[in-house]
Structures are given as structure tokens and as C-alpha cells.
Design a protein around this motif. Sequence first.
Motif, PDB file in Angstrom:
ATOM      1  N   SER A 286     129.335 106.782  30.995  1.00  0.00           N
ATOM      2  CA  SER A 286     130.349 107.181  32.240  1.00  0.00           C
ATOM      3  C   SER A 286     129.564 107.623  33.145  1.00  0.00           C
ATOM      4  CB  SER A 286     131.560 107.903  31.559  1.00  0.00           C
ATOM      5  OG  SER A 286     132.329 108.435  32.605  1.00  0.00           O
ATOM      6  N   THR A 287     129.573 107.280  34.350  1.00  0.00           N
ATOM      7  CA  THR A 287     128.871 107.755  35.589  1.00  0.00           C
ATOM      8  C   THR A 287     129.970 108.584  36.589  1.00  0.00           C
ATOM      9  OG1 THR A 287     128.529 105.622  36.741  1.00  0.00           O
ATOM     10  CG2 THR A 287     126.965 106.536  34.985  1.00  0.00           C
ATOM     11  N   ASN A 288     129.536 109.510  37.169  1.00  0.00           N
ATOM     12  CA  ASN A 288     130.429 110.001  38.160  1.00  0.00           C
ATOM     13  C   ASN A 288     129.584 109.758  39.695  1.00  0.00           C
ATOM     14  OD1 ASN A 288     128.170 111.572  38.157  1.00  0.00           O
ATOM     15  ND2 ASN A 288     129.333 113.565  38.134  1.00  0.00           N
ATOM     16  N   MET A 289     130.442 109.646  40.662  1.00  0.00           N
ATOM     17  CA  MET A 289     130.158 109.393  41.965  1.00  0.00           C
ATOM     18  C   MET A 289     129.319 110.658  42.793  1.00  0.00           C
ATOM     19  SD  MET A 289     129.875 106.734  43.933  1.00  0.00           S
ATOM     20  CE  MET A 289     130.833 105.679  43.036  1.00  0.00           C
ATOM     21  N   PRO A 290     128.068 110.665  43.058  1.00  0.00           N
ATOM     22  CA  PRO A 290     127.431 111.669  43.764  1.00  0.00           C
ATOM     23  C   PRO A 290     128.128 111.844  45.040  1.00  0.00           C
ATOM     24  CG  PRO A 290     126.021 109.771  43.441  1.00  0.00           C
ATOM     25  CD  PRO A 290     127.170 109.465  42.858  1.00  0.00           C
ATOM     26  N   LEU A 291     128.555 113.238  45.160  1.00  0.00           N
ATOM     27  CA  LEU A 291     128.859 113.648  46.554  1.00  0.00           C
ATOM     28  C   LEU A 291     128.164 114.483  47.325  1.00  0.00           C
ATOM     29  CD1 LEU A 291     132.778 114.178  45.399  1.00  0.00           C
ATOM     30  CD2 LEU A 291     131.904 112.169  46.447  1.00  0.00           C
ATOM     31  N   ALA A 292     128.273 114.460  48.430  1.00  0.00           N
ATOM     32  CA  ALA A 292     127.242 115.589  49.354  1.00  0.00           C
ATOM     33  C   ALA A 292     128.047 117.004  49.497  1.00  0.00           C
ATOM     34  CB  ALA A 292     127.448 114.906  50.863  1.00  0.00           C
ATOM     35  N   ASP A 407     122.132 115.747  45.957  1.00  0.00           N
ATOM     36  CA  ASP A 407     122.558 115.793  47.496  1.00  0.00           C
ATOM     37  C   ASP A 407     121.341 115.090  48.306  1.00  0.00           C
ATOM     38  OD1 ASP A 407     124.396 116.737  49.754  1.00  0.00           O
ATOM     39  OD2 ASP A 407     122.301 117.637  50.176  1.00  0.00           O
ATOM     40  N   ARG A 408     120.215 115.679  48.019  1.00  0.00           N
ATOM     41  CA  ARG A 408     119.080 115.164  48.714  1.00  0.00           C
ATOM     42  C   ARG A 408     118.901 113.567  48.525  1.00  0.00           C
ATOM     43  NH1 ARG A 408     115.950 113.221  51.467  1.00  0.00           N
ATOM     44  NH2 ARG A 408     113.887 113.697  51.968  1.00  0.00           N
ATOM     45  N   ILE A 409     118.953 113.073  47.261  1.00  0.00           N
ATOM     46  CA  ILE A 409     118.759 111.602  47.111  1.00  0.00           C
ATOM     47  C   ILE A 409     119.978 110.831  47.966  1.00  0.00           C
ATOM     48  CG2 ILE A 409     118.539 109.983  45.159  1.00  0.00           C
ATOM     49  CD1 ILE A 409     117.646 111.964  43.364  1.00  0.00           C
ATOM     50  N   LEU A 410     121.077 111.466  47.731  1.00  0.00           N
ATOM     51  CA  LEU A 410     122.390 110.688  48.597  1.00  0.00           C
ATOM     52  C   LEU A 410     121.835 110.769  49.980  1.00  0.00           C
ATOM     53  CD1 LEU A 410     125.009 109.777  48.132  1.00  0.00           C
ATOM     54  CD2 LEU A 410     125.897 111.800  48.303  1.00  0.00           C
ATOM     55  N   HIS A 411     121.416 111.671  50.832  1.00  0.00           N
ATOM     56  CA  HIS A 411     121.104 111.609  52.182  1.00  0.00           C
ATOM     57  C   HIS A 411     120.035 110.737  52.235  1.00  0.00           C
ATOM     58  CE1 HIS A 411     118.965 113.166  55.744  1.00  0.00           C
ATOM     59  NE2 HIS A 411     119.997 113.555  55.950  1.00  0.00           N
ATOM     60  N   GLU A 432     118.293 101.374  37.742  1.00  0.00           N
ATOM     61  CA  GLU A 432     119.580 101.813  37.335  1.00  0.00           C
ATOM     62  C   GLU A 432     120.033 103.110  38.041  1.00  0.00           C
ATOM     63  OE1 GLU A 432     122.173 102.398  32.835  1.00  0.00           O
ATOM     64  OE2 GLU A 432     120.056 101.992  33.063  1.00  0.00           O
ATOM     65  N   GLY A 433     119.179 104.158  37.920  1.00  0.00           N
ATOM     66  CA  GLY A 433     119.567 105.390  38.379  1.00  0.00           C
ATOM     67  C   GLY A 433     119.793 105.600  39.854  1.00  0.00           C
ATOM     68  N   ALA A 434     118.784 104.649  40.571  1.00  0.00           N
ATOM     69  CA  ALA A 434     119.276 104.560  42.032  1.00  0.00           C
ATOM     70  C   ALA A 434     120.469 103.872  42.454  1.00  0.00           C
ATOM     71  CB  ALA A 434     117.859 104.120  42.659  1.00  0.00           C
ATOM     72  N   THR A 435     120.880 102.950  41.634  1.00  0.00           N
ATOM     73  CA  THR A 435     122.062 102.101  41.940  1.00  0.00           C
ATOM     74  C   THR A 435     123.115 103.109  41.926  1.00  0.00           C
ATOM     75  OG1 THR A 435     121.153 100.251  40.704  1.00  0.00           O
ATOM     76  CG2 THR A 435     123.425 100.311  41.061  1.00  0.00           C
ATOM     77  N   ARG A 436     123.163 104.035  41.122  1.00  0.00           N
ATOM     78  CA  ARG A 436     124.459 104.951  41.280  1.00  0.00           C
ATOM     79  C   ARG A 436     124.463 105.546  42.548  1.00  0.00           C
ATOM     80  NH1 ARG A 436     123.855 110.739  39.854  1.00  0.00           N
ATOM     81  NH2 ARG A 436     125.929 111.672  39.567  1.00  0.00           N
ATOM     82  N   TYR A 437     123.488 105.820  43.186  1.00  0.00           N
ATOM     83  CA  TYR A 437     123.589 106.506  44.724  1.00  0.00           C
ATOM     84  C   TYR A 437     123.790 105.265  45.661  1.00  0.00           C
ATOM     85  CZ  TYR A 437     121.501 110.487  42.569  1.00  0.00           C
ATOM     86  OH  TYR A 437     121.349 111.452  41.853  1.00  0.00           O
ATOM     87  N   LEU A 438     123.264 103.811  45.344  1.00  0.00           N
ATOM     88  CA  LEU A 438     123.491 102.816  46.209  1.00  0.00           C
ATOM     89  C   LEU A 438     125.046 102.624  46.230  1.00  0.00           C
ATOM     90  CD1 LEU A 438     122.127 100.664  48.061  1.00  0.00           C
ATOM     91  CD2 LEU A 438     121.983  99.185  45.870  1.00  0.00           C
ATOM     92  N   ASP A 439     125.719 102.717  45.472  1.00  0.00           N
ATOM     93  CA  ASP A 439     127.231 102.233  45.121  1.00  0.00           C
ATOM     94  C   ASP A 439     127.967 103.064  46.302  1.00  0.00           C
ATOM     95  OD1 ASP A 439     126.382 100.391  43.507  1.00  0.00           O
ATOM     96  OD2 ASP A 439     127.356 101.617  41.601  1.00  0.00           O
ATOM     97  N   THR A 440     127.513 104.290  46.774  1.00  0.00           N
ATOM     98  CA  THR A 440     128.227 105.215  47.667  1.00  0.00           C
ATOM     99  C   THR A 440     128.162 104.522  48.994  1.00  0.00           C
ATOM    100  OG1 THR A 440     126.353 106.565  48.100  1.00  0.00           O
ATOM    101  CG2 THR A 440     127.440 107.216  46.191  1.00  0.00           C
ATOM    102  N   LEU A 441     127.383 103.750  49.303  1.00  0.00           N
ATOM    103  CA  LEU A 441     127.315 102.853  50.703  1.00  0.00           C
ATOM    104  C   LEU A 441     128.584 102.398  50.953  1.00  0.00           C
ATOM    105  CD1 LEU A 441     123.697 101.580  50.813  1.00  0.00           C
ATOM    106  CD2 LEU A 441     124.727 103.919  51.880  1.00  0.00           C
TER     107      LEU A 441
END
Length: 456
Positions: A286-292, A407-411, A432-441
Motif C-alpha cells: 500500500s502506497t500513499n500519494m506524496p503531497l507538497a 517534498d523535494r523529490i516531488l518538486h 519503482e520508487g520514482a514511479t510513486r512520484y511520477l503518478d502525481t503528474l
Amino acid sequence: MVQTPGHALDLAGANRDGHQLFFANMSFHRRGAPPLSPEQRAPWKLQHQPTVTDPRPADFGEQMTLFDLAPDPQVIAERVRREDNDLTRYCAALVREHAARAGWSKRQRNDVTRSLRILQGLRPTPTAKVRATDVLQLRQYSGNVISTIDVLAAAGLLIEDRPTRVERYFAAKTSALPPGMKDQLEVWLEVLTNGSRQTPRQVPRDPKTVLAHILGIEPIIHAWAAAGFQSFAEVTRADITSALDETATARRHIAGNGLKSLFRTLKARRLIFANPTRGMKASPKSTNMPLALDPAVVRSELNSPNPVVALAVALIAFHALTGQQVRELQLTDVRDGHLIVGDRSIPLAGPVRVRLAAWLDHRNRTWPDTANPHLIINRRSAPRLLPVSSQFPWVGKTLRPRVLREDRILHEIHATGGDIRRVCDLFGLSVEGATRYLDTLEHTDLTLKGQRVPRT
């Protein structure tokens, strides 16, 4: 033992001042122990060597205590007032060596010497090794605990019996369980922490993995105990499936992994008849969506009047270091305007340089004689050579290292338009770890009328 040759045994005289009891088949020698060598009789007279041996004779076993009695404070105080004793003389060279290497003050060196005098009075026998749990009693006598443990460990006189973080956490979570379940869990914990040489063999697990297993299964096993289970041999596959279905989605993956590890170990040790988790598929992660984060909060901590807080926040906010990397940074890792982290050379940002200079000035003023090589130190780590704890300097602060790094990676993922290769190389992430941030686009909740929400 007191019989005079050629005379009858005087039992009344032998027991006049009390009678010493012994257990059978212990290390008691009827004919007496072999004579001690000069080195064993007076170890403090020897010149200190890098490897210090235990002054206790090797042929003697440890005298077991029959009763645990609290020491008399007046007796301890009287012993402390003595100028010297065997323990302080034996460790004197080590105390001087540690003081010179770690930059101890004269007061701290005297505190350690005084603590050694107290321990000499607390030891059950004059030549016994010192248990780490006994050193913890020095707090009630205003003694120095941490530095004294370091000296005793270097002298080879310390018995490390302090419970680890995993053991303390396990004891707190299993204290109310039935005896049968608790005994089985202790077998499982022993295999996880120390590994197993018998089939199936297993290497010791990382303490973080063990903690995650305990955290995952703890609510489930307590629910089984409340339902009347006395042993894990009573648990069926249906019970496990039902328990996982009732577990929150965020914890279902670690709960499933913990239960599989538990029942696999119990089956291998023949403590249960069958492994009910055999063949079960692992629950998806289960992964959560990173937020700014709110920029005002980050800006407030960046301008903190505490220089160590400002530096720690700047290192993560500008260069996305992990909390562990910040703690393990050494003074030699900062050179020529670059920060060396592993095999990476990171050019320091301007705001980071300003806060780094302010912290180094504060560090030199506060601990001018410290020999600790780490960049970030505090009052507890300055007289030692170890890094600070994971809670420093974040205790009482709004931000946490992991959230600030996200927050830094998301930016960065938004600034590069989803360049996942660049993000992986810059921050050391897996695909796989970077895809979690890519999904926020293209996330529906993060867009407004089909347009990406701009970041401030």
C-alpha cells in the motif's frame, strides 16, 4: 575448610560467623584454586596495552547471588571517598586515553573515575565483571553512565546485558498474551534476531524488519488471544484470511509478511502441526500519494534561530538527503564547496553554505575540544565519537526528514516534467520508487480543469 590438621572438626567454630552455602557441581574447588600469577594479583601495575585482559582469574566461575539486596547508600558513599581501588587503578590508563581522544573535560574525566569507584562497591565480588544494567544504577548516584560503559567495554570488563530496542518493543507488545503464545513468539524472535543454523537455515534479520513484523502482527495476535486462543497451533487458514481482511489496507502487507514469517518458523521448530500460511499470496503493498508541504512551514524551519535545525532542514530541503545521511555526515565530507555523500559529489547551494557556516561557528564555540568527527553533534555525542540519535534535532519540530525529502523529490519530478531517469540518478531511487512520484503528474485529485496545479 578450617579444620586444623591432626585435630577434630570444630563445627561450632566453623559456623560461628555464618555459613556459606554452595550449589553442587559448580566451580568450587575443594583443594583450593591454583596460585595467581603476579599479573592477576596486581593488574594495575602492568603497563597499559591496547587489548586489556580481564583481571579475574580464568579458572574461577562467576559467584551467583542468592539474594538481591539493594546496596546501602552510606556504605557506597564511604567506599567512594577512598582515594583508589582495584577497578579505578586498572582502568586509569584507559580513562586517560578516552579523555585525550574524545576531548573530555577535566570534570567529565573525574566523573568517570568517581563512577568506577561506585561500581567497585556495587560489584558482588572484587574481581567480577560489570554488567551494563548495573552501570545504569549510577544515575541514582549522579554518576556518568555512557562514558563509563565505553571505558569498561574497552577494558574487557563489561557484560552487555541491556535489552535491545527490539527486545523492549517485543516485551511491551507481548506481555499480556497467554503463556503458550508468548513462548512461541519468543522462539520466533530468537530466530529472527540471531538466525538459525538448523534446517531451514536463516540469516539474522535487520532490526527494522523485525520491528515491522511485530508491528504488523501485534493487533492480530491480541485479537486471537481475546477470542480464547492459547496457542498458534489453534490458528487456521480461515482465521488468518479473516484477520487480514479486517486489517487496514496500509498495514495489510506487513501483517501478511509477519504472519508468514511466524508460522514458517513455528512449523520448522515443530511447535505447530501445519503452516496455515503456506501457498498464500502476499498482500499488495500500500502506497500513499506524496503531497507538497506548505512552503511557509519549510521557510519557517529554514530560518530557525537554532543553527543545527536550520542546517538539517536546509540539507534535506535543498539536496534531499535522508535523515540517516544527515546524521552520518562527517566534517571531512564538506570540502571545496561540495558535499560528499557516498560516491556522489553535491555542489552546496548558497543558502546551505550560509547555514553551514553558522553551525560550524556555534559548534566550535560550544565544544572547542571535541574530537567527534561528525558534522552534527549535541551535548550527549560531543564527548564521544558516535553520531547523534535519529530524533535529533527533530524533536518538537513540525517537519520530519522523510516528509521533507518527499517534498523535494516531488518538486523535482514536476520541474523536469516527469524525467524519471534524472530523478533516479539525482536521488538514488529505484524505478519503482520514482514511479510513486511520477503518478502525481496526472492524478485526478491534483489537477484543476484538466490543468496541472502549479506549485508555489
